[in-house]
Design an enzyme around this catalytic site. Structure first.
Site, PDB file in Angstrom:
ATOM      1  N   HIS A  17       0.819  -1.188  -0.029  1.00  0.00           N
ATOM      2  CA  HIS A  17       0.029   0.029  -0.119  1.00  0.00           C
ATOM      3  C   HIS A  17       0.907   1.380  -0.012  1.00  0.00           C
ATOM      4  O   HIS A  17       0.361   2.129  -0.592  1.00  0.00           O
ATOM      5  CB  HIS A  17      -0.858   0.018   1.394  1.00  0.00           C
ATOM      6  N   LYS A  41     -15.836  -8.020   4.767  1.00  0.00           N
ATOM      7  CA  LYS A  41     -14.554  -8.351   5.532  1.00  0.00           C
ATOM      8  C   LYS A  41     -15.111  -8.120   7.055  1.00  0.00           C
ATOM      9  O   LYS A  41     -15.511  -6.775   7.153  1.00  0.00           O
ATOM     10  CB  LYS A  41     -13.251  -7.729   5.158  1.00  0.00           C
ATOM     11  N   ARG A  90      -2.430  -6.148  -8.213  1.00  0.00           N
ATOM     12  CA  ARG A  90      -1.592  -6.999  -7.915  1.00  0.00           C
ATOM     13  C   ARG A  90      -1.304  -8.396  -8.900  1.00  0.00           C
ATOM     14  O   ARG A  90      -0.406  -8.754  -9.239  1.00  0.00           O
ATOM     15  CB  ARG A  90      -1.769  -7.841  -6.545  1.00  0.00           C
ATOM     16  N   SER A 128      -2.778  -7.624   3.239  1.00  0.00           N
ATOM     17  CA  SER A 128      -3.055  -7.456   4.405  1.00  0.00           C
ATOM     18  C   SER A 128      -3.271  -8.891   5.169  1.00  0.00           C
ATOM     19  O   SER A 128      -2.977  -9.187   6.576  1.00  0.00           O
ATOM     20  CB  SER A 128      -4.370  -6.566   4.831  1.00  0.00           C
TER      21      SER A 128
HETATM   22  P1  ADP Z   1      -6.293  -6.060   0.621  1.00  0.00           P
HETATM   23  O1  ADP Z   1      -6.887  -6.431  -0.671  1.00  0.00           O
HETATM   24  O2  ADP Z   1      -4.895  -6.384   0.994  1.00  0.00           O
HETATM   25  O3  ADP Z   1      -7.304  -6.413   1.743  1.00  0.00           O
HETATM   26  P2  ADP Z   1      -7.060  -3.256   0.652  1.00  0.00           P
HETATM   27  O4  ADP Z   1      -8.609  -3.576   0.644  1.00  0.00           O
HETATM   28  O5  ADP Z   1      -6.771  -2.272   1.912  1.00  0.00           O
HETATM   29  O6  ADP Z   1      -6.264  -4.578   0.911  1.00  0.00           O
HETATM   30  O7  ADP Z   1      -6.526  -2.627  -0.519  1.00  0.00           O
HETATM   31  C1  ADP Z   1      -6.748  -1.213  -1.116  1.00  0.00           C
HETATM   32  C2  ADP Z   1      -6.057  -1.061  -2.404  1.00  0.00           C
HETATM   33  O8  ADP Z   1      -4.649  -1.358  -2.094  1.00  0.00           O
HETATM   34  C3  ADP Z   1      -6.590  -1.985  -3.422  1.00  0.00           C
HETATM   35  O9  ADP Z   1      -6.709  -1.178  -4.504  1.00  0.00           O
HETATM   36  C4  ADP Z   1      -5.576  -3.183  -3.419  1.00  0.00           C
HETATM   37  O10 ADP Z   1      -5.554  -3.824  -4.826  1.00  0.00           O
HETATM   38  C5  ADP Z   1      -4.285  -2.347  -3.157  1.00  0.00           C
HETATM   39  N1  ADP Z   1      -3.325  -3.240  -2.765  1.00  0.00           N
HETATM   40  C6  ADP Z   1      -3.185  -4.049  -1.730  1.00  0.00           C
HETATM   41  N2  ADP Z   1      -2.111  -4.599  -1.618  1.00  0.00           N
HETATM   42  C7  ADP Z   1      -1.300  -4.053  -2.503  1.00  0.00           C
HETATM   43  C8  ADP Z   1       0.000  -4.405  -3.043  1.00  0.00           C
HETATM   44  N3  ADP Z   1       0.980  -5.296  -2.207  1.00  0.00           N
HETATM   45  N4  ADP Z   1       0.304  -3.771  -4.103  1.00  0.00           N
HETATM   46  C9  ADP Z   1      -0.400  -2.957  -5.116  1.00  0.00           C
HETATM   47  N5  ADP Z   1      -1.528  -2.677  -4.562  1.00  0.00           N
HETATM   48  C10 ADP Z   1      -1.922  -3.170  -3.343  1.00  0.00           C
END
Ligand code: ADP
Length: 161
Positions: A17, A41, A90, A128
Site C-alpha cells: 500500500h 470483511k 497485484r 493484509s
Molecule cells: P487487501 O486487498 O490487501 O485487503 P485493501 O482492501 O486495503 O487490501 O486494498 C486497498 C487497495 O490497495 C486495493 O486497490 C488493492 O488492490 C491495493 N493493494 C493492496 N495490496 C497491494 C500491493 N501489495 N500492491 C499493490 N496494490 C495493493
C-alpha cells in the site's frame, strides 16, 4: 488541483500500500488515503487502529492525507471534490473485482475516473491477510510492513502468547 482518493480496508497497511501511496503522491497534487468499511470483511484492527497506523506510516509525506468514510465511495469522492480513484493491481485475480467496481462507479458518476497502478513487483504477493496470517504464527514480517504496523502486530499477535 488533481486530488486522488486511495480507498481500502488497510487492515493493516502494508509496504505494498505504501508503495502505491508514494507513487500516487508523485503523480497527483494530493492523495487522500481513505479507510472504508467493507461489508465483505471483518477487520482484525479497529477503525481507530487502522487510521493510527496509516497516519504514522505516512508521516512526512507532504501531499498525503488520511481519512475514513462509512458509505458509498462515489459520494465521498464528490464530497472531497476529487475526480480520481486510485487502485492498486497485484494480479489478474484483482482485475475482475476492480473492473466491476470501476464500471459501477462510472455508472454512478461518470465524471469520476478510476486509475490503476501496477504493483511494484517487490510487493505483488503482499496482502493484509497474508501479513496477519504470518504474524499470527510468529513469522517475521519486518520487511513487509512499516514500523508502526510492526509494533501493533507484535502487540496483537505475539505478546499475547
Ligand atoms: P487487501 O486487498 O490487501 O485487503 P485493501 O482492501 O486495503 O487490501 O486494498 C486497498 C487497495 O490497495 C486495493 O486497490 C488493492 O488492490 C491495493 N493493494 C493492496 N495490496 C497491494 C500491493 N501489495 N500492491 C499493490 N496494490 C495493493
Amino acid at each position: 488541483m488533481a486530488i486522488a482518493i486511495y480507498p481500502g480496508s488497510f487492515d493493516p497497511v502494508t509496504n505494498g500500500h505504501i508503495d502505491i501511496i508514494v507513487r500516487a503522491g508523485l503523480v497527483f497534487d494530493k492523495v487522500i488515503v481513505t479507510v472504508m468499511d467493507n461489508p465483505r470483511k471483518t477487520p482484525a484492527f479497529t477503525l481507530e487502529e487502522r487510521l493510527e497506523m496509516l497516519v504514522e506510516s505516512t508521516k512526512g509525506m507532504k501531499n498525503v492525507e488520511v481519512d475514513y468514510y462509512h458509505g458509498l465511495l462515489i459520494d465521498y469522492v464528490k464530497q472531497k471534490k476529487a475526480k480520481i480513484i486510485v487502485k492498486g493491481l497485484r494480479a489478474i485475480s484483482d482485475f475482475e473485482f476492480e473492473f466491476q467496481m470501476a464500471l459501477i462507479n462510472r455508472k454512478l458518476n461518470e465524471e469520476v475516473e478510476t486509475m490503476f497502478m501496477m504493483t511494484n513487483n517487490k510487493y505483488s504477493y503482499l496482502s493484509s491477510s497474508i501479513i496477519k496470517e504470518i504474524a499470527s504464527y510468529g513469522g517475521d514480517v519486518r520487511k513487509l510492513v512499516p514500523s508502526p504496523v510492526l509494533k501493533k502486530l507484535t502487540a496483537k499477535y505475539i505478546q499475547k502468547e
